[in-house]
Design an enzyme around this catalytic site. Sequence first.
Site, PDB file in Angstrom:
ATOM      1  N   THR A  14       0.679  -1.292  -0.071  1.00  0.00           N
ATOM      2  CA  THR A  14      -0.023   0.108  -0.008  1.00  0.00           C
ATOM      3  C   THR A  14       0.722   1.218  -0.040  1.00  0.00           C
ATOM      4  O   THR A  14       1.887   1.201   0.435  1.00  0.00           O
ATOM      5  CB  THR A  14      -0.904   0.091   1.229  1.00  0.00           C
ATOM      6  OG1 THR A  14      -0.202   0.085   2.394  1.00  0.00           O
ATOM      7  CG2 THR A  14      -1.713  -1.237   1.333  1.00  0.00           C
ATOM      8  N   TYR A 156       0.014  12.979  14.225  1.00  0.00           N
ATOM      9  CA  TYR A 156       1.005  12.025  13.745  1.00  0.00           C
ATOM     10  C   TYR A 156       1.563  11.045  14.530  1.00  0.00           C
ATOM     11  O   TYR A 156       1.583   9.924  14.096  1.00  0.00           O
ATOM     12  CB  TYR A 156       1.802  12.525  12.513  1.00  0.00           C
ATOM     13  CG  TYR A 156       2.726  11.339  11.827  1.00  0.00           C
ATOM     14  CD1 TYR A 156       2.209  10.971  10.656  1.00  0.00           C
ATOM     15  CD2 TYR A 156       4.287  11.364  12.260  1.00  0.00           C
ATOM     16  CE1 TYR A 156       3.130  10.003   9.991  1.00  0.00           C
ATOM     17  CE2 TYR A 156       4.897  10.392  11.473  1.00  0.00           C
ATOM     18  CZ  TYR A 156       4.301   9.704  10.198  1.00  0.00           C
ATOM     19  OH  TYR A 156       5.166   8.823   9.707  1.00  0.00           O
TER      20      TYR A 156
END
Length: 340
Positions: A14, A156
């Site tokens: 991915t 994040y």
Amino acid sequence: MNLKKIADQVIVITGASSGIGLTTARKAAEQGAKLVLVSRDQDALERLAEELRQQGCDALAVAADVGKQEDIQRVGDRAIERFGRIDTWINNAGVSIFGRLEDVPMEDSQRMFQTNFWGVVNGSLEAVRHLKQRGGALINVGSEVSDRAIPLQGMYSASKHAVKGFTDSLRMELEHDKLPISVTLIKPTAIDTMFTVHARNYMEKEPRLPPPVYAPEIVANAILYAAQHPRRDVFVGGPAKMSAMGAYYTPRLLDRVNQRATYKNQQSEQFSSPNRRDALYEPDPSAELCERDATIDKVVESCPYTAVSIRSKPILMSALIGGGALLAAWQYSRRRPLLR
């Protein structure tokens, strides 16, 4: 457990259209793997697949949003339909947001978590569904901030902490059930990719990666090694190991070092444009099929620490290197009064 050589594997990647995913795809193709390339940009994937086919690689392009479970199920189904099996699944897709936590809209944070965390969850569970039959490797790409959060990339950091927690729990459950699946968490330090270009920015200045910045090939090599040799965790770059050790042994010292250095080191001299593009909600075609960010001047092209650590069972080497780096950070912090 016995993992196949790359030449004998079907590998799902991915985030394959740029950065670490793109570098890994090209390296895996060179070694003879069959590839299932995944990202949101169908056009970029088709161009990459054609590039790799011309080199003799059997590549399948599947456009998907990793944050959507139905999309990832379709990736698994297409892989089985085309190749009959999956040997390694690499969850690499991710994006960041730069800015103070108070300045980032909640919908942006939730969107980032949908990609960074739920994308890994969706991909991992789909991989397990297929790998539990014949065995194989599940490789999740975390970050050095999986162990140690930093300011200005708070959400994040949180998403990568969540990836670590999920990966560790899944590994224990699979081992308890004696399933032949190797689960590895890759923790890179700052890497020369399109990371800052793809990231959404709420700072006045353009974001940048704090040095030292390492080459994406080092991460790709570590990923492909883990696809053939079971490893629990792989730190890519000595600073990643240093950060993890600092978080465990001297967390308050690392707080102060980050307060002093990390704010400045994550902001360039260039002011951010109000029309700045990013890849939080949709792909940025101008940054696709790019492995590296051309604006980064100094890049570390090799890492003896990572090369030794992934091939050695003893942890002495990593302890020595990490300890030396911590000592250097401590000496640096004593040069001036610490922030209070």
